[in-house]
Design a protein around this motif. Structure first.
Motif, mmCIF file in Angstrom:
data_model
loop_
_atom_site.group_PDB
_atom_site.id
_atom_site.type_symbol
_atom_site.label_atom_id
_atom_site.label_comp_id
_atom_site.label_asym_id
_atom_site.label_seq_id
_atom_site.Cartn_x
_atom_site.Cartn_y
_atom_site.Cartn_z
ATOM 1 N N ILE A 67 0.774 -1.095 0.062
ATOM 2 C CA ILE A 67 -0.040 -0.118 -0.111
ATOM 3 C C ILE A 67 1.130 1.117 -0.010
ATOM 4 C CG2 ILE A 67 -1.921 1.142 1.151
ATOM 5 C CD1 ILE A 67 -2.686 -1.423 0.547
ATOM 6 N N PRO A 68 1.516 1.810 -1.382
ATOM 7 C CA PRO A 68 1.942 3.012 -1.188
ATOM 8 C C PRO A 68 1.256 4.085 -0.924
ATOM 9 C CG PRO A 68 1.519 2.241 -3.437
ATOM 10 C CD PRO A 68 0.981 1.268 -2.677
ATOM 11 N N VAL A 69 1.645 5.218 -0.061
ATOM 12 C CA VAL A 69 0.954 6.259 0.507
ATOM 13 C C VAL A 69 1.631 7.568 0.180
ATOM 14 C CG1 VAL A 69 0.070 7.224 2.532
ATOM 15 C CG2 VAL A 69 -0.341 5.137 2.398
ATOM 16 N N PRO A 70 1.398 8.294 -0.920
ATOM 17 C CA PRO A 70 2.130 9.426 -1.285
ATOM 18 C C PRO A 70 2.588 10.228 -0.081
ATOM 19 C CG PRO A 70 -0.072 9.108 -2.616
ATOM 20 C CD PRO A 70 -0.107 8.184 -1.214
ATOM 21 N N LEU A 71 3.746 10.749 -0.278
ATOM 22 C CA LEU A 71 4.260 11.890 0.536
ATOM 23 C C LEU A 71 3.386 13.077 0.569
ATOM 24 C CD1 LEU A 71 8.010 11.592 -0.205
ATOM 25 C CD2 LEU A 71 6.989 10.651 1.902
ATOM 26 N N THR A 72 3.500 13.854 1.518
ATOM 27 C CA THR A 72 2.771 15.199 1.532
ATOM 28 C C THR A 72 3.548 16.118 0.740
ATOM 29 O OG1 THR A 72 4.131 15.824 3.615
ATOM 30 C CG2 THR A 72 1.983 14.663 4.173
ATOM 31 N N ALA A 73 2.738 17.335 0.514
ATOM 32 C CA ALA A 73 3.310 18.328 -0.303
ATOM 33 C C ALA A 73 4.756 18.815 0.097
ATOM 34 C CB ALA A 73 2.288 19.257 -0.347
ATOM 35 N N ASP A 74 4.940 18.653 1.594
ATOM 36 C CA ASP A 74 6.513 19.205 1.929
ATOM 37 C C ASP A 74 7.302 17.767 2.043
ATOM 38 O OD1 ASP A 74 4.946 18.098 4.188
ATOM 39 O OD2 ASP A 74 5.605 19.747 5.416
ATOM 40 N N TYR A 75 7.181 16.434 1.438
ATOM 41 C CA TYR A 75 7.652 15.496 1.450
ATOM 42 C C TYR A 75 7.822 14.683 2.774
ATOM 43 C CZ TYR A 75 9.130 16.717 -3.240
ATOM 44 O OH TYR A 75 8.919 17.182 -4.634
ATOM 45 N N SER A 94 13.971 7.167 6.804
ATOM 46 C CA SER A 94 14.431 8.538 7.111
ATOM 47 C C SER A 94 16.015 8.768 7.626
ATOM 48 C CB SER A 94 13.537 9.051 8.426
ATOM 49 O OG SER A 94 13.846 10.462 8.435
ATOM 50 N N PRO A 95 16.787 9.489 6.851
ATOM 51 C CA PRO A 95 16.227 10.032 5.628
ATOM 52 C C PRO A 95 15.745 9.299 4.525
ATOM 53 C CG PRO A 95 18.578 10.748 6.376
ATOM 54 C CD PRO A 95 18.159 9.460 7.213
ATOM 55 N N ASN A 96 14.567 9.815 3.750
ATOM 56 C CA ASN A 96 14.086 8.891 2.860
ATOM 57 C C ASN A 96 14.998 8.606 1.529
ATOM 58 O OD1 ASN A 96 11.787 7.559 1.553
ATOM 59 N ND2 ASN A 96 11.285 9.309 0.695
ATOM 60 N N ASN A 97 15.003 7.479 0.810
ATOM 61 C CA ASN A 97 15.347 7.259 -0.443
ATOM 62 C C ASN A 97 14.230 6.655 -1.291
ATOM 63 O OD1 ASN A 97 16.724 5.972 -2.283
ATOM 64 N ND2 ASN A 97 17.481 4.286 -1.372
ATOM 65 N N PRO A 98 14.231 7.789 -2.314
ATOM 66 C CA PRO A 98 15.274 8.532 -2.951
ATOM 67 C C PRO A 98 15.215 10.200 -2.698
ATOM 68 C CG PRO A 98 13.445 7.932 -4.300
ATOM 69 C CD PRO A 98 13.113 7.444 -3.170
ATOM 70 N N THR A 99 14.256 10.630 -1.898
ATOM 71 C CA THR A 99 14.093 12.091 -1.807
ATOM 72 C C THR A 99 15.230 12.681 -1.036
ATOM 73 O OG1 THR A 99 12.576 11.966 -0.065
ATOM 74 C CG2 THR A 99 11.552 11.847 -2.144
ATOM 75 N N GLY A 100 15.802 12.161 -0.071
ATOM 76 C CA GLY A 100 16.917 12.482 0.778
ATOM 77 C C GLY A 100 16.361 13.389 1.871
ATOM 78 N N ASN A 101 15.183 13.501 2.020
ATOM 79 C CA ASN A 101 14.792 14.287 3.328
ATOM 80 C C ASN A 101 14.388 13.402 4.587
ATOM 81 O OD1 ASN A 101 12.268 13.411 1.733
ATOM 82 N ND2 ASN A 101 11.390 14.071 3.237
ATOM 83 N N ALA A 102 14.507 14.021 5.714
ATOM 84 C CA ALA A 102 14.236 13.408 6.887
ATOM 85 C C ALA A 102 12.811 13.561 7.186
ATOM 86 C CB ALA A 102 15.017 14.049 8.187
ATOM 87 N N LEU A 103 12.186 12.293 7.566
ATOM 88 C CA LEU A 103 10.615 12.599 7.913
ATOM 89 C C LEU A 103 10.498 13.489 9.224
ATOM 90 C CD1 LEU A 103 9.480 8.988 6.943
ATOM 91 C CD2 LEU A 103 9.357 11.004 5.523
ATOM 92 N N SER A 104 9.702 13.950 9.486
ATOM 93 C CA SER A 104 9.417 14.734 10.601
ATOM 94 C C SER A 104 9.105 13.789 11.721
ATOM 95 C CB SER A 104 8.197 15.549 10.919
ATOM 96 O OG SER A 104 6.731 15.055 10.875
ATOM 97 N N ARG A 105 9.936 14.190 12.832
ATOM 98 C CA ARG A 105 9.686 13.547 14.114
ATOM 99 C C ARG A 105 8.367 13.305 14.450
ATOM 100 N NH1 ARG A 105 12.976 11.837 18.310
ATOM 101 N NH2 ARG A 105 11.849 11.379 20.200
ATOM 102 N N HIS A 106 7.270 14.409 14.303
ATOM 103 C CA HIS A 106 5.886 14.294 14.582
ATOM 104 C C HIS A 106 5.327 13.049 13.966
ATOM 105 C CE1 HIS A 106 1.800 15.408 15.715
ATOM 106 N NE2 HIS A 106 1.746 15.318 14.434
ATOM 107 N N GLU A 127 23.883 8.257 9.480
ATOM 108 C CA GLU A 127 24.971 8.996 9.988
ATOM 109 C C GLU A 127 25.116 10.294 9.067
ATOM 110 O OE1 GLU A 127 25.810 4.820 11.169
ATOM 111 O OE2 GLU A 127 24.986 5.660 9.587
ATOM 112 N N PHE A 128 24.396 10.560 7.979
ATOM 113 C CA PHE A 128 24.581 11.516 7.289
ATOM 114 C C PHE A 128 23.033 12.737 7.571
ATOM 115 C CE2 PHE A 128 26.174 8.225 4.564
ATOM 116 C CZ PHE A 128 27.332 8.734 4.447
ATOM 117 N N ALA A 129 22.208 12.262 8.314
ATOM 118 C CA ALA A 129 21.215 12.959 8.770
ATOM 119 C C ALA A 129 21.534 14.274 9.817
ATOM 120 C CB ALA A 129 20.207 12.205 9.610
#
Length: 189
Positions: A67-75, A94-106, A127-129
Motif C-alpha cells: 500500500i504506497p501512500v503518497p508523501l505530503t506536499a512537503d515530502y 528517514s532520511p528517505n531514499n530517494p528524496t533525501g529528506n528526513a521525515l518529521s519526528r512528529h 550517519e548523514f542526517a
C-alpha cells in the motif's frame, strides 16, 4: 552463527544491549527478513511513496499487499493515511531514499504510537542526517513494536562486506533472527 561479536560491537556503537540487535547481509536482508517475521502472505504493508525501491519488491516476494501512500506536499510521511491502511507493517525511511529528506519526528512518533502492528524505521543514512543518531532510537522506549534498521555500508564505505543490522525489543529481534536464518554475515564482516 548469529555474529555475536558483531552484535556486541554494534550494540556498543548505538548504545543498546546486544540482545536488541539483529544482523544481516546488508540492511536489505534484515528488512526482507522482518517482513517474513511480522506478516503473513496477503497481509498489508504500507509505506510512503516514493521510498526505498526495494520495499515494493520485498512486499511482492513475501506475498504481501503493498500500500504506497503518497508523501505530503512537503515530502513528509502522511501519518493519517498510513495509519488508515490498517497495515500489519508500516515502513518508514528517514532520511528517505530517494528524496533525501528526513521525515518529521512528529509523523514518525504518531505512526510509532498508533500503528496497529509493527513499524520498521529504515535509517540506512542515519550517519548523514541532521539529527542526532540516538534521536530516533529513543523511540524504542515508546514501543516494543518498533524495529530500526541501519547499515554499515553507506557511512563507512563497507558495501562489499554487507553488514546490516536492526535494533528493537529483544522479542522482536528474536523473530527477525528466526526468519533470516544462520550464516548471513561472513567471517570478515
Amino acid at each position: 552463527l548469529y555474529a555475536s561479536d558483531l552484535k556486541k560491537a554494534l550494540a556498543s556503537y548505538v548504545g543498546v544491549r546486544p540482545e536488541m540487535v539483529v544482523t544481516g547481509c546488508g540492511s536489505d536482508d534484515v528488512l526482507d527478513s522482518a517482513l517474513r517475521a511480522f506478516a503473513e502472505p496477503g497481509e498489508r504493508i504500507a509505506y510512503p511513496d516514493p521510498t526505498f525501491p526495494a520495499m515494493p519488491i520485498f512486499a511482492r516476494m513475501n506475498a504481501l499487499e503493498a500500500i504506497p501512500v503518497p508523501l505530503t506536499a512537503d515530502y513528509d510521511a502522511d501519518a493519517d493515511r498510513l495509519l488508515a491502511t490498517g497495515a500489519r507493517i508500516i515502513y518508514l525511511c528517514s532520511p528517505n531514499n530517494p528524496t533525501g529528506n528526513a521525515l518529521s519526528r512528529h509523523a514518525i512518533e504518531r505512526v510509532v504510537d498508533e500503528a496497529p502492528g509493527v513499524v520498521i524505521l529504515d535509517e540506512a543514512y542515519a550517519e548523514f542526517a541532521a539529527r542526532d543518531m540516538a534521536d530516533l532510537l529513543a523511540l524504542l522506549g515508546r514501543s516494543d513494536r518498533l524495529l530500526v534498521s541501519r547499515t554499515m555500508s553507506k557511512a563507512f564505505g563497507l558495501a562489499g562486506l554487507r553488514v546490516g543490522y536492526a535494533v528493537g525489543a529483544p522479542p522482536l529481534v528474536a523473530e527477525v533472527e528466526k526468519s533470516r536464518g544462520p550464516y548471513k554475515v561472513n567471517a570478515l564482516a
